[in-house]
Design a protein around this motif. Structure first.
Motif, PDB file in Angstrom:
ATOM      1  N   TYR A 100       0.808  -1.216   0.000  1.00  0.00           N
ATOM      2  CA  TYR A 100       0.000   0.000   0.000  1.00  0.00           C
ATOM      3  C   TYR A 100       0.847   1.274   0.000  1.00  0.00           C
ATOM      4  O   TYR A 100       0.418   2.307  -0.530  1.00  0.00           O
ATOM      5  CB  TYR A 100      -0.960  -0.010   1.192  1.00  0.00           C
ATOM      6  CG  TYR A 100      -1.983  -1.117   1.086  1.00  0.00           C
ATOM      7  CD1 TYR A 100      -2.999  -1.063   0.135  1.00  0.00           C
ATOM      8  CD2 TYR A 100      -1.909  -2.237   1.917  1.00  0.00           C
ATOM      9  CE1 TYR A 100      -3.928  -2.091   0.027  1.00  0.00           C
ATOM     10  CE2 TYR A 100      -2.833  -3.268   1.813  1.00  0.00           C
ATOM     11  CZ  TYR A 100      -3.842  -3.188   0.870  1.00  0.00           C
ATOM     12  OH  TYR A 100      -4.754  -4.201   0.748  1.00  0.00           O
ATOM     13  N   GLY A 101       2.036   1.203   0.577  1.00  0.00           N
ATOM     14  CA  GLY A 101       2.910   2.382   0.600  1.00  0.00           C
ATOM     15  C   GLY A 101       3.288   2.822  -0.799  1.00  0.00           C
ATOM     16  O   GLY A 101       3.158   4.000  -1.168  1.00  0.00           O
TER      17      GLY A 101
ATOM     18  N   ARG B 118       2.100   6.200  -3.167  1.00  0.00           N
ATOM     19  CA  ARG B 118       3.103   7.069  -3.805  1.00  0.00           C
ATOM     20  C   ARG B 118       2.845   7.205  -5.300  1.00  0.00           C
ATOM     21  O   ARG B 118       2.921   8.300  -5.866  1.00  0.00           O
ATOM     22  CB  ARG B 118       4.503   6.491  -3.557  1.00  0.00           C
ATOM     23  CG  ARG B 118       5.634   7.299  -4.185  1.00  0.00           C
ATOM     24  CD  ARG B 118       6.981   6.635  -3.944  1.00  0.00           C
ATOM     25  NE  ARG B 118       7.047   5.290  -4.502  1.00  0.00           N
ATOM     26  CZ  ARG B 118       7.272   5.042  -5.798  1.00  0.00           C
ATOM     27  NH1 ARG B 118       7.429   6.030  -6.667  1.00  0.00           N
ATOM     28  NH2 ARG B 118       7.345   3.795  -6.220  1.00  0.00           N
ATOM     29  N   LEU B 119       2.498   6.097  -5.953  1.00  0.00           N
ATOM     30  CA  LEU B 119       2.255   6.105  -7.402  1.00  0.00           C
ATOM     31  C   LEU B 119       0.973   6.864  -7.753  1.00  0.00           C
ATOM     32  O   LEU B 119       0.928   7.605  -8.735  1.00  0.00           O
ATOM     33  CB  LEU B 119       2.194   4.662  -7.922  1.00  0.00           C
ATOM     34  CG  LEU B 119       3.535   3.921  -7.922  1.00  0.00           C
ATOM     35  CD1 LEU B 119       3.319   2.410  -7.959  1.00  0.00           C
ATOM     36  CD2 LEU B 119       4.387   4.362  -9.108  1.00  0.00           C
ATOM     37  N   PHE B 120      -0.056   6.695  -6.921  1.00  0.00           N
ATOM     38  CA  PHE B 120      -1.307   7.416  -7.172  1.00  0.00           C
ATOM     39  C   PHE B 120      -1.107   8.930  -7.002  1.00  0.00           C
ATOM     40  O   PHE B 120      -1.647   9.725  -7.768  1.00  0.00           O
ATOM     41  CB  PHE B 120      -2.420   6.921  -6.239  1.00  0.00           C
ATOM     42  CG  PHE B 120      -2.917   5.539  -6.557  1.00  0.00           C
ATOM     43  CD1 PHE B 120      -2.982   5.084  -7.872  1.00  0.00           C
ATOM     44  CD2 PHE B 120      -3.326   4.686  -5.547  1.00  0.00           C
ATOM     45  CE1 PHE B 120      -3.444   3.806  -8.169  1.00  0.00           C
ATOM     46  CE2 PHE B 120      -3.800   3.408  -5.834  1.00  0.00           C
ATOM     47  CZ  PHE B 120      -3.855   2.966  -7.144  1.00  0.00           C
TER      48      PHE B 120
ATOM     49  N   GLY C  90      -9.529   6.801  -4.275  1.00  0.00           N
ATOM     50  CA  GLY C  90     -10.677   6.306  -3.509  1.00  0.00           C
ATOM     51  C   GLY C  90     -10.561   4.824  -3.227  1.00  0.00           C
ATOM     52  O   GLY C  90     -10.814   4.356  -2.098  1.00  0.00           O
ATOM     53  N   ASN C  91     -10.147   4.055  -4.242  1.00  0.00           N
ATOM     54  CA  ASN C  91      -9.962   2.607  -4.057  1.00  0.00           C
ATOM     55  C   ASN C  91      -8.879   2.318  -3.017  1.00  0.00           C
ATOM     56  O   ASN C  91      -8.996   1.386  -2.209  1.00  0.00           O
ATOM     57  CB  ASN C  91      -9.583   1.950  -5.386  1.00  0.00           C
ATOM     58  CG  ASN C  91     -10.714   1.970  -6.398  1.00  0.00           C
ATOM     59  OD1 ASN C  91     -11.872   2.191  -6.037  1.00  0.00           O
ATOM     60  ND2 ASN C  91     -10.394   1.755  -7.659  1.00  0.00           N
ATOM     61  N   PHE C  92      -7.813   3.132  -3.060  1.00  0.00           N
ATOM     62  CA  PHE C  92      -6.719   2.956  -2.089  1.00  0.00           C
ATOM     63  C   PHE C  92      -7.228   3.166  -0.665  1.00  0.00           C
ATOM     64  O   PHE C  92      -6.981   2.347   0.231  1.00  0.00           O
ATOM     65  CB  PHE C  92      -5.578   3.929  -2.399  1.00  0.00           C
ATOM     66  CG  PHE C  92      -4.544   4.004  -1.319  1.00  0.00           C
ATOM     67  CD1 PHE C  92      -3.559   3.035  -1.211  1.00  0.00           C
ATOM     68  CD2 PHE C  92      -4.586   5.022  -0.365  1.00  0.00           C
ATOM     69  CE1 PHE C  92      -2.615   3.074  -0.192  1.00  0.00           C
ATOM     70  CE2 PHE C  92      -3.647   5.076   0.653  1.00  0.00           C
ATOM     71  CZ  PHE C  92      -2.664   4.103   0.743  1.00  0.00           C
TER      72      PHE C  92
ATOM     73  N   ASP D 234      -9.498   0.320   0.438  1.00  0.00           N
ATOM     74  CA  ASP D 234      -8.801  -0.923   0.787  1.00  0.00           C
ATOM     75  C   ASP D 234      -7.990  -0.805   2.068  1.00  0.00           C
ATOM     76  O   ASP D 234      -7.684  -1.820   2.714  1.00  0.00           O
ATOM     77  CB  ASP D 234      -7.893  -1.350  -0.373  1.00  0.00           C
ATOM     78  CG  ASP D 234      -8.689  -1.798  -1.589  1.00  0.00           C
ATOM     79  OD1 ASP D 234      -9.910  -2.010  -1.455  1.00  0.00           O
ATOM     80  OD2 ASP D 234      -8.103  -1.929  -2.679  1.00  0.00           O
ATOM     81  N   THR D 235      -7.610   0.444   2.425  1.00  0.00           N
ATOM     82  CA  THR D 235      -6.841   0.632   3.668  1.00  0.00           C
ATOM     83  C   THR D 235      -7.744   1.028   4.834  1.00  0.00           C
ATOM     84  O   THR D 235      -7.252   1.324   5.934  1.00  0.00           O
ATOM     85  CB  THR D 235      -5.746   1.707   3.458  1.00  0.00           C
ATOM     86  OG1 THR D 235      -6.338   2.907   2.925  1.00  0.00           O
ATOM     87  CG2 THR D 235      -4.666   1.203   2.520  1.00  0.00           C
ATOM     88  N   GLY D 236      -9.050   1.042   4.604  1.00  0.00           N
ATOM     89  CA  GLY D 236     -10.019   1.246   5.688  1.00  0.00           C
ATOM     90  C   GLY D 236     -10.337   2.689   6.013  1.00  0.00           C
ATOM     91  O   GLY D 236     -11.073   2.955   6.975  1.00  0.00           O
TER      92      GLY D 236
END
Length: 650
Positions: free
Chosen positions: A451-452, A456-458, A476-478, A481-483
């Motif tokens: 996720y890190g 960074r890429l997003f 938003g998806n990130f 998925d990370t709550g």
């Protein structure tokens, strides 16, 4: 005469069989590349409404109406689209034969050979097999009809008759199929120049028609004012210089149709150089050689045809410089000139009674037809799926970003994450500001639970283009998925504000709402996503799953039945059916549906895991273990798989 006609009909029948055999794999080719945007996922053509379609797509209204008609007759099956494309291609071959026969006083041998070369030339695969290539095929169909009727018009003293009105109608149909149809008046001028003795008199007589055609062209440009405006980095001067360089490559593709490619790489030429000068000299040499006085009128006419066919491509700045489908009209001229050369040599050898060379040329004709047929089959085989198509393109255009983006996307769909990542990294080396590459790399990192790096890429993609709706949807998806659901909702709303047709943003927002207990809002957003996702099953399946998970079995059953009827070959639908039957307690039918899903999409391990879990519930532990072991081989160290294997053993 009757025997000759019968022989021609028979030869065309044989030619049709060769054509069908050579293109047989094309009927299995799915929607590719622009087909998805223009046809498969285009709600504007889902219902046949010609007036509405003309309002939305004035530039290519006839082509879009033909797609809508296809959908009305055959639904979402690509087979119907390919059948229509091939049918019109064959009709073009017949019309091309009739045109040459009229221009050459009925030379059936030359007409037939020219038509055969045109119909079977491998460079035309992109126009015929690629469903979006229909625009050129349709435009040429009406162009040929218009020319044939125009030749009849020349002998008609009555200026207002069917012979004079029909060419105008066909001109309009050709032009509103594709912009290249506006070259029609230039082809007419070629006919006047090389076939009419009283050129000035005839031009004066038919000047009202040319003025009307000019008016129609100007009207078209008024309807589509941006068609001649080039981008800052791709203006008319750059486009013209680049096409000068492309001209020799076009000729090479026609003479030697090898290394064909859906996405050729040809850098833009902004400043003329030595290569441009040499190419110009070669072009001038061709013009001098082609238009010598002693050349027959038909040779000069089709040499002019070849040049004129590129006027629309050069005049309209597009994203590409070289594309095989732009050669469709030019391939007719090439086919005639090549056939003329072969027939000319055969006549010389026959007169000299040099039968060895004469039969050699006859053998050469057979060899060319066989070679073209084999090449057609190879090319159509490559088009069978997006992975093989873009692997081929990326191999032949390694310095171009688009083939690598599309190859990476195809690999990602097949869950080949490492290979997909390599493609997107190559894209960034070529084009450092590629938002799409950064977003896809971010998605790969999410799938790998890194996720890190994903974040960074997003954020890098956002820094390049903060107004890209897809950037905010992926952020938003990130957060989902990370709550961090609050931030996820904010990003999805930003995405929708930037693009209110982005169905994935609505759908993912619905998923987040369901997770935080806002069921009414969740259902609302999922319904919007399903409504916008007209031609796909994705969000309809997700809405049905929402109903299943929340015990709304009646609503779920109604939607599941519709999906099973509409998308019988979609893996997601069978997976959904498996979940539905599992919820109802029909475990036998559930595992059958999961099996069908996995057979349709063997790269998706989740379908196999679902089957394994169902078999476990049924007490079929040995079969369940086999499924889990198979899943583990495809995706090692997946915790859920390892846990279930351990639970069955112990």
């Amino acid at each position: 005469m009757k025997r000759l006609k019968l022989r021609i009909y028979l030869l065309f029948f044989v030619l049709a069989l060769i054509l069908i055999f050579s293109y047989r794999d094309s009927f299995k080719v799915p929607f590719q590349y622009d087909d998805l945007r223009r046809i498969a996922f285009n709600p504007e053509i889902s219902y046949l409404d010609p007036l509405k379609i003309f309002t939305i797509y004035p530039a290519r209204a006839i082509t879009q109406i033909s797609y809508s008609t296809n959908l009305s007759l055959w639904g979402f099956s690509p087979f119907g689209f390919h059948l229509v494309n091939l049918f019109f291609h064959f009709l073009n071959g017949i019309l091309f034969y009739l045109l040459i026969a009229k221009l050459t006083d009925g030379d059936s041998r030359l007409s037939l050979l020219s038509s055969a070369i045109f119909l079977l030339h491998p460079v035309n695969v992109e126009s015929v097999t690629y469903i979006s290539g229909r625009a050129g095929v349709l435009s040429n169909f009406f162009l040929l009809l218009g020319l044939i009727f125009f030749m009849r018009m020349i002998g008609d003293e009555n200026l207002i008759s069917k012979n004079t009105i029909l060419p105008l109608i066909f001109f309009l149909l050709a032009s509103f199929s594709k912009e290249s149809g506006f070259a029609f008046p230039f082809f007419l001028l070629l006919f006047f120049i090389f076939y009419e003795k009283n050129k000035i008199g005839k031009l004066k007589k038919y000047s009202p028609y040319f003025l009307l055609w000019l008016f129609l062209i100007l009207s078209y440009l008024f309807i589509n004012p941006n068609i001649l405006s080039g981008k800052e980095e791709h203006n008319l001067t750059t486009h013209f210089l680049s096409h000068i360089d492309a001209s020799l490559k076009y000729l090479r593709l026609l003479l030697f149709p090898i290394n064909l490619n859906i996405d050729h790489y040809l850098p833009l030429k902004r400043i003329p150089d030595l290569e441009s000068l040499i190419t110009l000299i070669i072009i001038l040499g061709f013009i001098i050689l082609a238009f010598r006085n002693k050349n027959p009128s038909e040779v000069k006419f089709f040499s002019g045809w070849y040049i004129v066919s590129f006027i629309p491509v050069i005049a309209v700045p597009l994203n590409d410089v070289l594309s095989e489908r732009w050669l469709y009209t030019a391939s007719m001229a090439y086919s005639f000139l090549f056939a003329s050369f072969i027939i000319y040599l055969m006549n010389i050898f026959k007169e000299r009674k040099d039968m060895v060379r004469f039969f050699f040329l006859e053998t050469l004709i057979v060899f060319i037809i066989v070679f073209f047929s084999i090449d057609l089959q190879k090319r159509n085989f490559i088009w069978l799926d997006s992975l093989s198509l873009w692997q081929d393109a990326a191999k032949k255009s390694p310095l171009k970003a688009r083939p690598l983006i599309n190859l990476g996307t195809a690999l990602l769909e097949n869950y080949e994450l490492d290979k997909a990542a390599q493609c997107f990294k190559k894209v960034i080396q070529i084009k450092s500001d590629s938002v799409e590459a950064y977003l896809n790399l971010g998605l790969i990192n999410i799938l790998k639970r890194d996720y890190g790096n994903a974040y960074r890429l997003f954020k890098k993609a956002e820094s390049i283009n903060p107004k890209d709706a897809n950037v905010h949807m992926n952020l938003g998806n990130f957060f989902r998925d990370t709550g961090d659901f609050q931030k996820a909702v904010a990003e999805y709303k930003k995405a929708i504000a930037l693009d209110d047709t982005l169905n994935d943003a609505y759908g993912n927002l619905g998923i987040v709402y369901s997770r935080i207990g806002k069921m009414r809002e969740a259902e609302e957003e999922l319904k919007k996503a399903a409504m916008l996702d007209v031609f796909r099953e994705k969000w309809k399946c997700r809405l049905a799953l929402f109903y299943i998970e929340n015990g709304m079995i009646g609503k779920a059953e109604n939607l599941v039945e519709k999906l099973a009827s509409k998308f019988p070959q979609k893996a997601k639908v069978h997976n959904l059916l498996g979940i539905f039957y599992g919820k109802k307690g029909d475990l036998m039918r559930a595992q059958e549906e999961f099996s069908k899903a996995f057979l349709l999409s063997p790269s998706n391990i989740n379908y196999l895991v679902n089957k394994a879990l169902t078999l476990k519930k049924m007490g079929k532990f040995e079969e369940s273990l086999n499924c889990f072991f198979l899943a583990e081989r495809h995706q090692p160290n997946m915790p859920d798989i390892l846990y279930n294997i351990g639970e069955i053993f112990y």
